[in-house]
Design a protein around this motif. Structure first.
Motif: not given
Length: 107
Positions: A5-33
């Motif tokens: 459960v700890f490993a899954l929650s860590l991966c989920f949190s890192l996934n969300t964090g990296f996704n939001l960070l990427a969203m602030s640096l690249i266009p949303l269309s490219l992120l979706m691709i």
């Protein structure tokens, strides 16, 4: 079970964090691709980590690979094209692409 459960929650949190960070640096269309490449990353991780025989035929692997190649071409075009090469885009752009790929692998 607690460590799983700890490993899954860590991966989920890192996934969300990296996704939001990427969203602030690249266009949303490219992120979706880039995020649209998740079927091939899921298949590769499943086959590498679980060592399970998958019911994916070679033509399906070819289609998945063609999609990733097209996503790479779009990323190169968004960066400034082949004429400018990797230097044409800012370092923030490539950092955003790296974060988006990392987020994809953590999903």
């Amino acid at each position: 079970r607690v460590s799983l459960v700890f490993a899954l929650s860590l991966c989920f949190s890192l996934n969300t964090g990296f996704n939001l960070l990427a969203m602030s640096l690249i266009p949303l269309s490219l992120l979706m691709i880039i995020r649209a490449c998740s079927p091939i990353t899921t298949s590769l991780i499943q086959s590498l980590l679980l060592r399970e025989k998958q019911g994916i035929s070679p033509p399906e692997w070819l289609c998945l690979s063609a999609g990733v190649v097209c996503a790479a071409v779009v990323t190169l075009c968004e960066s400034g094209g082949a004429g400018g090469g990797f230097a044409a885009a800012s370092s923030k752009f490539w950092l955003g692409v790296l974060f988006a790929i990392t987020s994809l692998l953590l999903a």
